[in-house]
Design an enzyme around this catalytic site. Sequence first.
Site, short mmCIF file in Angstrom:
data_model
loop_
_atom_site.label_atom_id
_atom_site.label_comp_id
_atom_site.label_asym_id
_atom_site.label_seq_id
_atom_site.Cartn_x
_atom_site.Cartn_y
_atom_site.Cartn_z
CB SER A 1 -3.11 -5.57 -2.57
OG SER A 1 -1.83 -6.11 -2.84
CD GLU B 1 -5.59 -11.02 -2.74
OE1 GLU B 1 -5.06 -11.28 -3.85
OE2 GLU B 1 -5.14 -10.16 -1.97
CG HIS C 1 -3.54 -8.87 -6.68
ND1 HIS C 1 -3.72 -9.41 -5.43
CD2 HIS C 1 -2.71 -7.79 -6.52
CE1 HIS C 1 -3.02 -8.70 -4.55
NE2 HIS C 1 -2.40 -7.71 -5.18
#
Length: 329
Positions: free
Chosen positions: A125, A229, A299
């Site tokens: 992330s 992502e 995630h």
Amino acid sequence: MKAAAQAQATTGGPPVLLPPRLKAGDTVGLIEPASATWEPFAIQLIEEALANLGLKSKRAHNILDRDGYFAGDDQARADGVNQMFADPDVAAIMSVRGGWGTARILPFLDFDLIGQNPKALIGYSDITALHLAIHARTGMVTFHGPVGISAWGQQSLETFKPLLFDAAMPDYVNPVAGEDRLVQRKWRTQTITPGTARGRLLGGNLTVMTALVGTPYLPDFDGAILFFEDIDEAVYRIDRMLTQLGQAGILGRVAGVIVGNCTDCSQGSSIGGFTLSEILTHHLQPLGVPAYSGAFIGHLTDQFTVPEGGLVEMDADAGSFRLLEPAVR
């Protein structure tokens, strides 16, 4: 017929630098380079999880600090990262969590120190900013995988442990979902452009990566396998970010693209708008390089641990990739 796509073994920038592998009894340094952790019990759970992996833990000085929504001010968070790379008792480094704020500390990091003390850095992330900057400035391979507060289920451990403890070269094939259905639907991949390609795996969170364009913290993507992502982004924002990467000349230099999961990414309230798969096709198919979506990255409750800067070969038809050389020494 599969598209002919072959990347060079290396991209530009510093030579590839491998961190040492983990072994039982090693100490993992816990860092918080982004958002604050508000609950001390969360840190205890992380330390217990590491203990169950046979590892010790050591907290950076700013763990549980708060400065607004950050875990301390920018200098303090950077000092926590520098501290763990400098500490001879720390064998690897794991981020407690992501959130936002890692990019703000990049000017305060001692990249010479980091390059002289290679250690496995683990997280995802917002930690994408740290992965990309460290690879750009030192050539070190880092690891896009769970953060400390992740669930650490069996599917996460199936790549994490062999990759980091055993110097294994995993085949990254999505898990088979235990669904009571005639045809599997969960964890399916979709081919965007068929073919195979080799290159250094680079990428991470799309929003964070795009925000680094134009800074000195983005590595050279020539011949790379790009992966990305995201979470909770409207489709038009994915469109906007891919447009930026294309117009910045990044998409046109890659040898292949692996799209992970885009969790809770929707069209929003628009009627007749593009779907995510249509946007991916718009931007990736014209590149003429192998591309697929749906990789077990992002995630998710569990996820692959993948080596940033590791040499991989992807197969867009099979929806899989494999590591071609160890990512630790």
